[in-house]
Design a protein around this motif. Sequence first.
Motif, PDB file in Angstrom:
ATOM      1  N   ARG A 227       0.849  -1.190   0.000  1.00 12.92           N
ATOM      2  CA  ARG A 227       0.000   0.000   0.000  1.00 12.92           C
ATOM      3  C   ARG A 227       0.880   1.234   0.000  1.00 12.92           C
ATOM      4  NH1 ARG A 227      -2.254  -3.537   3.924  1.00 12.92           N
ATOM      5  NH2 ARG A 227      -4.237  -4.439   3.201  1.00 12.92           N
ATOM      6  N   ILE A 229       1.121   5.603   0.821  1.00  9.80           N
ATOM      7  CA  ILE A 229       0.645   6.906   1.300  1.00  9.80           C
ATOM      8  C   ILE A 229       1.454   7.954   0.550  1.00  9.80           C
ATOM      9  CG2 ILE A 229       0.573   8.491   3.260  1.00  9.80           C
ATOM     10  CD1 ILE A 229       0.167   5.952   5.027  1.00  9.80           C
ATOM     11  N   TRP A 333      -3.421   6.289  -0.140  1.00 10.71           N
ATOM     12  CA  TRP A 333      -3.979   7.371   0.678  1.00 10.71           C
ATOM     13  C   TRP A 333      -3.220   8.655   0.340  1.00 10.71           C
ATOM     14  CZ3 TRP A 333      -4.462   2.438   2.028  1.00 10.71           C
ATOM     15  CH2 TRP A 333      -5.606   2.017   2.708  1.00 10.71           C
ATOM     16  N   VAL A 335      -2.386  12.430   1.533  1.00  9.59           N
ATOM     17  CA  VAL A 335      -2.397  13.162   2.802  1.00  9.59           C
ATOM     18  C   VAL A 335      -1.430  14.344   2.714  1.00  9.59           C
ATOM     19  CG1 VAL A 335      -2.217  12.934   5.320  1.00  9.59           C
ATOM     20  CG2 VAL A 335      -2.686  10.912   3.920  1.00  9.59           C
ATOM     21  N   THR A 356      -6.272  10.113   9.271  1.00 10.69           N
ATOM     22  CA  THR A 356      -6.074   9.117   8.215  1.00 10.69           C
ATOM     23  C   THR A 356      -5.707   7.774   8.819  1.00 10.69           C
ATOM     24  OG1 THR A 356      -5.374  10.821   6.642  1.00 10.69           O
ATOM     25  CG2 THR A 356      -4.762   8.542   6.142  1.00 10.69           C
ATOM     26  N   ARG A 359      -8.697   6.022  10.054  1.00  9.68           N
ATOM     27  CA  ARG A 359      -9.457   5.396   8.971  1.00  9.68           C
ATOM     28  C   ARG A 359      -8.782   4.113   8.496  1.00  9.68           C
ATOM     29  NH1 ARG A 359      -9.867  10.807   7.320  1.00  9.68           N
ATOM     30  NH2 ARG A 359      -8.331  10.487   5.647  1.00  9.68           N
ATOM     31  N   ILE A 360      -7.463   4.127   8.458  1.00  9.41           N
ATOM     32  CA  ILE A 360      -6.735   2.914   8.087  1.00  9.41           C
ATOM     33  C   ILE A 360      -7.018   1.804   9.095  1.00  9.41           C
ATOM     34  CG2 ILE A 360      -4.414   1.905   7.927  1.00  9.41           C
ATOM     35  CD1 ILE A 360      -3.491   4.595   6.722  1.00  9.41           C
TER      36      ILE A 360
END
Length: 380
Positions: A227, A229, A333, A335, A356, A359-360
């Motif tokens: 993933r 960010i 994501w 940010v 954030t 939410r993760i």
Amino acid sequence: MFDWLIVGAGFAGSVLAERIASQRNESVLLIDRRSHIGGNAYDCYNEAGVLIHRYGPHIFHTNAQAIVDYLSQFTAWRSYEHRVLSSVDGKLLPIPINLDTINKLYDLDLTSEQLEQFFASRREKVAEIRTAEDVVVSTVGRELYEKFFRGYTRKQWGVDPSQLAKSVTARVPTRTDHDDRYFGDTFQKMPAGGYTRMFHRMLDNPQIKIMLQTDYREIRDSIPFRRMIFTGPLDEYFDWRLGRLPYRSLRFEHVTLDREQFQPVAVVNYPQTEDYTRITEYKHLTGQQSRKTSLTYEYPTDIGDPYYPVPRAENEALYKRYEALAAECPDVWFVGRLATYRYYNMDQVVGQALATFARIQKSLPSRTVTQIPAQREAAE
């Protein structure tokens, strides 16, 4: 295989790297194209041994206790209340405008009540406050707008305040008392050992690997990760396919003088004269003692690293189109100030990063963490 690739080692990326590593026990590769961590808040000792902020003054202030509690894991604090003077008509006057500003500018002796009447007599009626100019002229009138705001804002943003969103000048209050603090927040302090030291403690986790002088486009296809960010410019992530989002940049001229002090406060603004917008003297911020002093002159420009999203209606419309693309990206994501095209303060970026992470946590199952490091004691 890293669990996470985080692009950008400023506040947004570093806070999320710390949270993911310490609370989820997942591996993070944190990269930045610069040669240091800390983003624009990076500070360092120069050749004279003076602690400076390489990218201009960063003063921490917030009303959010949760953000203070979080950052206090990684730093002790030095009390500091920021005061700014503005060079207007040959005088150094407090900004934001307050009672002393008006009395010194016009050689008056008004009371707070009389100052409110003074403003009321000068305000312009604006049917709908839409622009940065509207905010000021409807509050203090045209003359003070011209003296204190128009020139500075035009230099800062490269366009007239009448072409900018009202948020630009709505950030600056107008006071009718003697309060000369630039910010009114309940918490106003500086990291005792500097920002860079705070970032080092934040990222001191074996689950975090840091690669500097690294562009994510050069490694995204060669280093596996699950993933991402992303905290860089949103349009850059999409290779500018819809056009470029305008960001304003800054050029910094750093100077060291063989004297103990140059100006009476940390920052002096120059709205009427000079090509630069302001001069910063760092020893006021840090409390450092030295026989020399170091200054930074700031020159706004359209060339260079992106610092500020330019708040105009057409730019917001383009951002919304990019935001729609971002919503279609699974496991990415976006940010931070650049990625969400917002002119955030440092505490707001920290708050956005923590939100954030929440939410993760809610959307992604995490590994079982056998031991979460205890809260670090604040350093000296």
